[in-house]
Design a protein around this motif. Structure first.
Motif, PDB file in Angstrom:
ATOM      1  N   ALA A 165       0.814  -1.211  -0.113  1.00 22.34           N
ATOM      2  CA  ALA A 165       0.054   0.074  -0.105  1.00 22.34           C
ATOM      3  C   ALA A 165       0.999   1.313  -0.027  1.00 22.34           C
ATOM      4  O   ALA A 165       2.021   1.161   0.302  1.00 22.34           O
ATOM      5  N   ALA A 166       0.485   2.397  -0.436  1.00 25.19           N
ATOM      6  CA  ALA A 166       0.945   3.590  -0.461  1.00 25.19           C
ATOM      7  C   ALA A 166       1.223   4.156   1.066  1.00 25.19           C
ATOM      8  O   ALA A 166       0.372   4.125   1.900  1.00 25.19           O
ATOM      9  N   ALA A 167       2.528   4.545   1.541  1.00 21.21           N
ATOM     10  CA  ALA A 167       2.827   5.023   2.905  1.00 21.21           C
ATOM     11  C   ALA A 167       2.369   6.448   2.805  1.00 21.21           C
ATOM     12  O   ALA A 167       2.302   6.907   4.126  1.00 21.21           O
ATOM     13  N   ARG A 168       2.323   7.183   1.686  1.00 17.60           N
ATOM     14  CA  ARG A 168       1.799   8.545   1.589  1.00 17.60           C
ATOM     15  C   ARG A 168       1.339   8.815   0.370  1.00 17.60           C
ATOM     16  O   ARG A 168       1.120   7.689  -0.618  1.00 17.60           O
ATOM     17  N   MET A 208       3.267  -2.132   4.023  1.00 13.79           N
ATOM     18  CA  MET A 208       2.483  -3.478   4.001  1.00 13.79           C
ATOM     19  C   MET A 208       1.063  -3.182   4.666  1.00 13.79           C
ATOM     20  O   MET A 208       1.105  -2.709   5.779  1.00 13.79           O
ATOM     21  N   ALA A 209       0.024  -3.549   4.034  1.00 17.20           N
ATOM     22  CA  ALA A 209      -1.259  -3.531   4.958  1.00 17.20           C
ATOM     23  C   ALA A 209      -2.410  -4.444   4.503  1.00 17.20           C
ATOM     24  O   ALA A 209      -2.256  -5.398   3.442  1.00 17.20           O
ATOM     25  N   GLU A 210      -3.225  -4.887   5.330  1.00  9.18           N
ATOM     26  CA  GLU A 210      -4.478  -5.737   5.255  1.00  9.18           C
ATOM     27  C   GLU A 210      -5.391  -5.150   4.353  1.00  9.18           C
ATOM     28  O   GLU A 210      -5.813  -4.126   4.571  1.00  9.18           O
ATOM     29  N   SER A 211      -6.100  -5.939   3.125  1.00  5.16           N
ATOM     30  CA  SER A 211      -6.616  -5.284   2.407  1.00  5.16           C
ATOM     31  C   SER A 211      -7.674  -6.251   1.610  1.00  5.16           C
ATOM     32  O   SER A 211      -7.003  -7.662   1.505  1.00  5.16           O
ATOM     33  N   LYS A 212      -8.887  -6.223   1.423  1.00  2.00           N
ATOM     34  CA  LYS A 212      -9.467  -6.904   0.747  1.00  2.00           C
ATOM     35  C   LYS A 212      -9.448  -6.926  -0.889  1.00  2.00           C
ATOM     36  O   LYS A 212     -10.080  -7.540  -1.529  1.00  2.00           O
ATOM     37  N   ARG A 213      -8.948  -5.472  -1.273  1.00  4.08           N
ATOM     38  CA  ARG A 213      -8.635  -5.306  -2.743  1.00  4.08           C
ATOM     39  C   ARG A 213      -7.528  -6.081  -2.924  1.00  4.08           C
ATOM     40  O   ARG A 213      -6.544  -6.335  -2.482  1.00  4.08           O
ATOM     41  N   PRO A 214      -7.462  -6.388  -4.340  1.00  8.53           N
ATOM     42  CA  PRO A 214      -6.130  -7.111  -4.936  1.00  8.53           C
ATOM     43  C   PRO A 214      -5.023  -5.896  -4.911  1.00  8.53           C
ATOM     44  O   PRO A 214      -5.252  -4.974  -5.014  1.00  8.53           O
ATOM     45  N   PRO A 261       7.826  -5.806  -2.918  1.00  6.62           N
ATOM     46  CA  PRO A 261       8.179  -4.625  -3.199  1.00  6.62           C
ATOM     47  C   PRO A 261       9.109  -4.315  -4.584  1.00  6.62           C
ATOM     48  O   PRO A 261       8.858  -3.267  -5.405  1.00  6.62           O
ATOM     49  N   ALA A 262       9.733  -5.509  -5.034  1.00  5.41           N
ATOM     50  CA  ALA A 262      10.493  -5.424  -6.204  1.00  5.41           C
ATOM     51  C   ALA A 262       9.631  -5.105  -7.545  1.00  5.41           C
ATOM     52  O   ALA A 262       9.979  -4.619  -8.598  1.00  5.41           O
ATOM     53  N   GLN A 263       8.345  -5.451  -7.350  1.00  4.70           N
ATOM     54  CA  GLN A 263       7.331  -5.285  -8.441  1.00  4.70           C
ATOM     55  C   GLN A 263       7.057  -3.851  -8.710  1.00  4.70           C
ATOM     56  O   GLN A 263       6.471  -3.505  -9.795  1.00  4.70           O
ATOM     57  N   ALA A 264       7.180  -2.996  -7.656  1.00  4.36           N
ATOM     58  CA  ALA A 264       6.770  -1.760  -7.699  1.00  4.36           C
ATOM     59  C   ALA A 264       7.930  -0.621  -7.685  1.00  4.36           C
ATOM     60  O   ALA A 264       7.929   0.498  -8.337  1.00  4.36           O
ATOM     61  N   PRO A 317      -4.167  -0.164  -1.773  1.00  4.98           N
ATOM     62  CA  PRO A 317      -3.246  -1.100  -2.200  1.00  4.98           C
ATOM     63  C   PRO A 317      -2.637  -0.575  -3.609  1.00  4.98           C
ATOM     64  O   PRO A 317      -3.298   0.152  -4.542  1.00  4.98           O
ATOM     65  N   ILE A 318      -1.436  -1.132  -4.069  1.00  5.86           N
ATOM     66  CA  ILE A 318      -0.778  -0.758  -5.264  1.00  5.86           C
ATOM     67  C   ILE A 318      -0.936  -1.808  -6.138  1.00  5.86           C
ATOM     68  O   ILE A 318      -0.534  -2.934  -5.888  1.00  5.86           O
TER      69      ILE A 318
END
Length: 138
Positions: A22-25, A40-46, A51-54, A68-69
Motif C-alpha cells: 500500500a502507499a505509505a503516503r 504492507m497493509a491488510e486489504s480485501k482489494r487485490p 516490493p520489487a514489482q513496484a 493497495p498498489i
C-alpha cells in the motif's frame, strides 16, 4: 425465488483480507516509487505483494495513502517528455548523423516515439534508449 437468492448471497463467503503493498503516503501521478513510499497493509482489494514489482516504477495516476498498489497503476519511468529538445542519432555502418529534435510524445526505455527533426522539419520515428537518448529507426 427472491428469498432463495437472498439466502445464497448472505451465505456466500466474503473475500478474505490479504497482505498487500500500500502507499505509505499520497503518491502524485508521475512519482517514481521508492521503498520509503511503500508499506504492507491488510486489504480485501487485490494488489502487489512484492516490493520489487513496484520500486523504480512510475505512478500513472495519484495513489492515495493506504490504498493497495496494483500493477495497472504503474508504468516504466518516462525518460523523455513531450516537447523536450533531444539529440537524435542515425547510424548505419560507419556513418553517424546527429541532429536536434523535439519529442512529440513521451516515452520510456524501448518505446518508439515520434520526433520532429528541427533542422529538416520532418517527423521521424525514434527509439528511446535506456540512457534517455534517441536512435532513429531505419
Amino acid at each position: 425465488m427472491r428469498a432463495l437468492l437472498l439466502i445464497v448471497i448472505l451465505l456466500a463467503p466474503l473475500p478474505a483480507a490479504a497482505t498487500v503493498l500500500a502507499a505509505a503516503r499520497t503518491l502524485p501521478a508521475g512519482t517514481v516509487i521508492t521503498e520509503d513510499d511503500l508499506t504492507m497493509a491488510e486489504s480485501k482489494r487485490p494488489g502487489l505483494n512484492d516490493p520489487a514489482q513496484a520500486v523504480g516504477k512510475q505512478t500513472r495516476i495519484t495513489i492515495y495513502e493506504g490504498r493497495p498498489i496494483q500493477a495497472s497503476l504503474l508504468q516504466a519511468p518516462r525518460l523523455v517528455t513531450r516537447n523536450q529538445i533531444v539529440r537524435i542519432t542515425f547510424q548505419r555502418g560507419p556513418l553517424q548523423i546527429s541532429a536536434e529534435g523535439r519529442t512529440l510524445s513521451e516515452g520510456a526505455a524501448g518505446d518508439v516515439i515520434r520526433v520532429l527533426n528541427l533542422e529538416s522539419r520532418n517527423s521521424i520515428m525514434a527509439q528511446v534508449n535506456p540512457d534517455g537518448s534517441l536512435t532513429v529507426l531505419q
